[in-house]
Design a protein around this motif. Sequence first.
Motif, short mmCIF file in Angstrom:
data_model
loop_
_atom_site.label_atom_id
_atom_site.label_comp_id
_atom_site.label_asym_id
_atom_site.label_seq_id
_atom_site.Cartn_x
_atom_site.Cartn_y
_atom_site.Cartn_z
N SER A 88 20.05 25.55 18.69
CA SER A 88 18.48 24.96 19.12
C SER A 88 18.09 24.27 17.97
O SER A 88 17.45 23.39 18.15
CB SER A 88 17.87 26.33 19.29
OG SER A 88 17.60 27.25 18.17
N LEU A 89 18.36 24.62 16.51
CA LEU A 89 18.01 23.75 15.61
C LEU A 89 18.59 22.38 15.47
O LEU A 89 18.05 21.43 15.43
CB LEU A 89 18.15 24.51 14.33
CG LEU A 89 17.78 23.80 12.93
CD1 LEU A 89 16.41 23.49 12.88
CD2 LEU A 89 18.15 24.54 11.65
N LYS A 131 19.67 20.72 17.97
CA LYS A 131 19.31 20.05 19.22
C LYS A 131 17.97 19.51 18.97
O LYS A 131 17.48 18.48 19.25
CB LYS A 131 19.20 20.76 20.47
CG LYS A 131 20.86 20.77 21.07
CD LYS A 131 20.79 21.30 22.68
CE LYS A 131 22.00 21.31 23.21
NZ LYS A 131 22.03 21.55 24.47
N GLY A 132 17.02 20.35 18.31
CA GLY A 132 15.59 20.14 18.30
C GLY A 132 15.43 18.83 17.14
O GLY A 132 14.74 18.01 17.39
N TYR A 148 16.88 15.64 18.94
CA TYR A 148 16.04 15.07 19.96
C TYR A 148 14.65 14.54 19.45
O TYR A 148 14.16 13.43 19.92
CB TYR A 148 16.08 15.83 21.11
CG TYR A 148 16.95 15.81 22.05
CD1 TYR A 148 17.26 14.95 22.96
CD2 TYR A 148 18.00 16.81 21.92
CE1 TYR A 148 18.28 14.84 23.84
CE2 TYR A 148 19.06 16.94 22.79
CZ TYR A 148 19.30 15.61 23.64
OH TYR A 148 20.43 15.64 24.64
N SER A 149 14.17 14.99 18.47
CA SER A 149 12.90 14.45 17.89
C SER A 149 13.13 13.06 17.01
O SER A 149 12.54 12.22 17.12
CB SER A 149 12.58 15.45 16.40
OG SER A 149 12.09 16.83 17.15
N PHE A 176 10.71 21.75 11.35
CA PHE A 176 11.89 22.48 11.74
C PHE A 176 12.18 23.47 10.91
O PHE A 176 12.45 24.89 11.18
CB PHE A 176 12.98 21.89 12.37
CG PHE A 176 12.86 20.97 13.87
CD1 PHE A 176 13.08 22.08 14.84
CD2 PHE A 176 12.30 19.80 13.97
CE1 PHE A 176 12.85 21.58 16.20
CE2 PHE A 176 12.14 19.44 15.28
CZ PHE A 176 12.39 20.12 16.40
N TYR A 217 11.69 27.57 11.56
CA TYR A 217 12.82 28.55 11.62
C TYR A 217 12.82 29.81 10.47
O TYR A 217 13.15 30.70 10.80
CB TYR A 217 14.16 27.85 11.76
CG TYR A 217 14.52 27.27 13.05
CD1 TYR A 217 15.59 27.73 13.69
CD2 TYR A 217 13.64 26.38 13.77
CE1 TYR A 217 15.77 27.29 15.13
CE2 TYR A 217 14.04 25.82 15.03
CZ TYR A 217 15.14 26.47 15.58
OH TYR A 217 15.39 25.97 16.89
#
Length: 211
Positions: A19-20, A22-23, A26-27, A76, A80
């Motif tokens: 998830s990190l 991908k985050g 995409y940012s 991010f 996290y």
Amino acid sequence: YIRVSRWSITSETNLIEESLSKGITYSLLIIVPFVAGGILLGKDILHTLYGAEFASGYSTFVVLLISQVTIVFFTFFSSYLSALDKQKDLFKFMLLSVVINIILNIILIPIFGIVGAAIATVINMILCSLMFGNLLSKTIKIKIDNSIFNIIKSTIIMSLFVGIYCLIFSTYNLYFIFPVIIGILVYFISMFILDQKVYNELRALIIYRGI
């Protein structure tokens, strides 16, 4: 945040890492071409929308644009760390970043003025991101998605097209809209050609959302 905390409790580290990754990816998919386009067209956009006096602030505008890339990692990593119950360590680094920012402002503002303040912000964000990333890497593995390299390639291709357009045609007044449209089209076409994975994921998201 809630999902990451839950995954941490259930020791699903792989989901946190994915998830990190991908985050961040995409940012950057949006931020990187936005920064490049802003650097190429920023002066004309400032002149058109706010007048000649604001166009003189182009240097500060560019520095602040570049800071947007560092903000992605800062945001991010700090989020996290908080979700992984590292608030105490995070707070210590935040205090340190405040001290660093004050020192940098004292040094740079007398030399460069408002641009110095912007540079101090960027340097501070970079240092914070490195510190947060180092702390986070002790808990999870920070994965760099290969799509980031395709984002950079697509941004370079877009910049070449927009740069050539700006050399040939005027971008004053509202004419900057045309290279903006060209840049968006060239960037996403290049990205989808270079990175089938991003194309498939965005397509699946659009179908899921019914857009």
